[in-house]
Scaffold this motif. Sequence first.
Motif, PDB file in Angstrom:
ATOM      1  N   GLU A 334       0.860  -1.178   0.000  1.00  0.00           N
ATOM      2  CA  GLU A 334       0.000   0.000   0.000  1.00  0.00           C
ATOM      3  C   GLU A 334       0.898   1.230   0.000  1.00  0.00           C
ATOM      4  O   GLU A 334       1.644   1.475   0.942  1.00  0.00           O
ATOM      5  CB  GLU A 334      -0.903  -0.002   1.244  1.00  0.00           C
ATOM      6  N   PRO A 336       1.250   5.337  -0.180  1.00  0.00           N
ATOM      7  CA  PRO A 336       0.400   6.507   0.097  1.00  0.00           C
ATOM      8  C   PRO A 336       0.365   7.505  -1.054  1.00  0.00           C
ATOM      9  O   PRO A 336       1.365   7.769  -1.707  1.00  0.00           O
ATOM     10  CB  PRO A 336       1.049   7.120   1.346  1.00  0.00           C
ATOM     11  N   SER A 342      -4.434   5.380  -0.868  1.00  0.00           N
ATOM     12  CA  SER A 342      -3.222   4.620  -1.171  1.00  0.00           C
ATOM     13  C   SER A 342      -3.408   3.841  -2.461  1.00  0.00           C
ATOM     14  O   SER A 342      -4.541   3.527  -2.862  1.00  0.00           O
ATOM     15  CB  SER A 342      -2.866   3.664  -0.028  1.00  0.00           C
TER      16      SER A 342
END
Length: 369
Positions: A334, A336, A342
């Motif tokens: 993930e 950002p 994300s």
Amino acid sequence: MSDALDGLVILDFSRVLAGPLATMVLADLGAEVIKVERPGVGDDTRAWGPPYDERGEATYFQSVNRNKSSVAIDLATADGAAHARALAARADVVVENFRPGVMDKVGLGWDALRAERPELVYCSITGFGGSGAGAAMPGYDLLVQALGGLMSITGERDGEPQKVGVALVDVITGLFAAVGILAAVRHRERTGEGQRVEVDLLSSLLAALVNQGSAYTLAGAVGGRMGNAHPSIAPYELYPTGDGDLVLAVGNDKQFAALRGVVGLAEDPRFATNASRVEHRDALRDALIAALATRPAAEWVDALTAVRVPAGVVNDVAGAFALAERLGLAPIVEVPREDGSSARLTRNPITLSATPPRYRTAPPPLAAS
């Protein structure tokens, strides 16, 4: 914790895949990468879709552009070229994949920049070399797969030549470029001297032909299409079973003996050694197909894996990610975004115990002019 490439600044003029992949690998390891894009348009792959993510952005672009910042510069204008040269003045590495001569015209070529900064590492990625007859040839992955021999050995024996399902030549070239850049940076650390790194798609593909290439260079053997079979190993291909297809990748006689025991294949002198199995591959295939027809592929996988015979089913992409998850490989990270959401992206496959890759920022939006 510092990253492996902390402090390394890369000015990235490259577009599409090979160059952006190289710089993303280095960015994951801590380098600061400034991506130079065309105002209002950006990297070509920003428009390569579908598919698009939930925000309407092309997933192709996002595959190779995380951990970078974007700056929009029109290199065709005097002000734009001057801006780019100012950025180059503080960069440790410049990466570009324009047609040979384009960077020279705007004062950003190797000769001009090294005259001001002898310590600069300058990486050029081309299709068929930066000089000579290949300099003017367009470097597209499909074209190189065709001209470089890869399509001639990919596909069914009696079918048409096939490309690989991804732009594999670009990927290989990008990885070679990243290695070359790191080698040049290491040399500069020791000597203070920069250098030019040159990588081309055709040479990268020829190097990646490995055993097929050495078969030609050492033995004069020119490979051809064999479907899923292997020119030098058997059994090493896809087989039908009682339900579904099974991949067998038997690399030595011990594994074959284990396979023979599990599937109930009778001893046969034609199959005693790998060389003999390759010679009699059609008879071996027929014997295995008959034996494998008694059970579904999934059951064969369990039985063969238990005795360390490499065997598996053919996953689709979703199945491949699911397998990696089950194996604890954490294939998705993930990353950002600026808005607090994300992006789910494939992780860097390199694992380092002290300075692992990090995922600081998602692929950037196109900067305003």
